[in-house]
Design a protein around this motif. Structure first.
Motif, PDB file in Angstrom:
ATOM      1  N   LYS A   1       5.638   0.339  -1.283  1.00 35.14           N
ATOM      2  CA  LYS A   1       5.578   0.504   0.207  1.00 35.14           C
ATOM      3  C   LYS A   1       6.920   0.592   0.737  1.00 35.14           C
ATOM      4  N   LEU A   2       7.929  -0.125   0.368  1.00 35.67           N
ATOM      5  CA  LEU A   2       9.207  -0.192   0.926  1.00 35.67           C
ATOM      6  C   LEU A   2      10.158   0.822   0.687  1.00 35.67           C
ATOM      7  N   PHE A   3      10.053   1.126  -0.741  1.00 39.38           N
ATOM      8  CA  PHE A   3      11.107   2.195  -1.226  1.00 39.38           C
ATOM      9  C   PHE A   3      10.593   3.338  -1.799  1.00 39.38           C
ATOM     10  N   ASN A   4       9.101   3.463  -1.532  1.00 37.08           N
ATOM     11  CA  ASN A   4       8.557   4.935  -2.138  1.00 37.08           C
ATOM     12  C   ASN A   4       8.966   5.116  -3.716  1.00 37.08           C
ATOM     13  N   TYR A   5       8.985   4.055  -4.287  1.00 38.92           N
ATOM     14  CA  TYR A   5       9.486   4.139  -5.954  1.00 38.92           C
ATOM     15  C   TYR A   5       8.420   3.438  -6.424  1.00 38.92           C
ATOM     16  N   ILE A   6       7.915   3.932  -7.586  1.00 38.34           N
ATOM     17  CA  ILE A   6       6.833   3.505  -8.490  1.00 38.34           C
ATOM     18  C   ILE A   6       7.587   3.115  -9.766  1.00 38.34           C
ATOM     19  N   ILE A   7       7.347   1.785 -10.136  1.00 31.70           N
ATOM     20  CA  ILE A   7       7.654   1.373 -11.687  1.00 31.70           C
ATOM     21  C   ILE A   7       6.522   2.084 -12.261  1.00 31.70           C
TER      22      ILE A   7
ATOM     23  N   ILE B   1       2.652  -7.119  -7.929  1.00 33.54           N
ATOM     24  CA  ILE B   1       3.395  -7.479  -6.627  1.00 33.54           C
ATOM     25  C   ILE B   1       4.593  -6.708  -6.456  1.00 33.54           C
ATOM     26  N   VAL B   2       5.214  -6.608  -7.333  1.00 32.58           N
ATOM     27  CA  VAL B   2       6.601  -6.195  -7.397  1.00 32.58           C
ATOM     28  C   VAL B   2       6.507  -4.523  -7.216  1.00 32.58           C
ATOM     29  N   ASN B   3       5.688  -3.852  -7.940  1.00 30.69           N
ATOM     30  CA  ASN B   3       5.461  -2.441  -7.935  1.00 30.69           C
ATOM     31  C   ASN B   3       4.622  -2.268  -6.531  1.00 30.69           C
ATOM     32  N   VAL B   4       3.688  -2.952  -6.095  1.00 24.15           N
ATOM     33  CA  VAL B   4       3.359  -2.685  -4.520  1.00 24.15           C
ATOM     34  C   VAL B   4       4.688  -2.923  -3.574  1.00 24.15           C
TER      35      VAL B   4
END
Length: 176
Positions: free
Chosen positions: A48-54, A41-44
């Motif tokens: 989506k919101l910050f264009n950042y992938i963990i 969930i956090v990664n999605v």
């Protein structure tokens, strides 16, 4: 009064600890599933919101999911929650049912034990392989196999011994 309250609290703590230890497999499987869900969930959301992938979250989430599956399977087996086809067995006379249960549990001890041994061998062979992002040995994930099937072997052995004791105590009885 104060001493008796402390004694009651101590008994409650011991009872709670006993409950946790008795169901440790369920708590671990549940915790691993929660971590998996939260990481996904956090990664999605961050993607989506910050264009950042963990980048490490997928490996950790997958690893936690594997642990939740194998430890959860052992818990379900311990609680007799696995699907079983016992339509024919339940129609047998009581003595024949006991024999079928003994044979089934003996086979499960052997099969689960064998898979546990194979899992240990698999871990030994996969120790040098690393996960691409976290660089953890892939055997960290594979250890879930040993834990899950090891627990199922232990539970199978417990079920077999219980059935054996139950069967030997009923040997004097005549089937109706």
């Amino acid at each position: 009064l104060v001493g008796s309250e402390m004694c009651i609290r101590d008994r409650q703590r011991k009872a709670n600890l006993k409950k946790v230890l008795k169901n440790l497999d369920a708590y671990i499987a549940g915790a691993m599933m929660i971590v998996t869900i939260l990481l996904v969930i956090v990664n999605v959301i961050t993607r989506k919101l910050f264009n950042y992938i963990i980048i490490w979250s997928e490996e950790i989430a997958t690893s936690c999911f594997v642990y939740s599956v194998f430890i959860g399977a052992a818990y379900a087996y311990r609680k007799h929650q696995h699907v079983g086809v016992d339509l024919l067995v339940e129609r047998l006379p009581a003595g024949a049912r006991r024999v079928v249960h003994l044979i089934t549990n003996a086979l499960l001890v052997i099969i689960n034990g064998y898979i546990t041994v194979l899992s240990v061998q698999f871990i030994q062979s996969s120790w040098i392989k690393r996960m691409p992002i976290t660089k953890l040995p892939s055997s960290v994930v594979s250890t879930a196999l040993v834990i899950g099937f090891g627990l199922m072997t232990i539970y199978s052995l417990v079920f077999f011994v219980k059935d054996l004791k139950r069967s030997s105590s009923l040997d004097g009885e005549v089937d109706a």
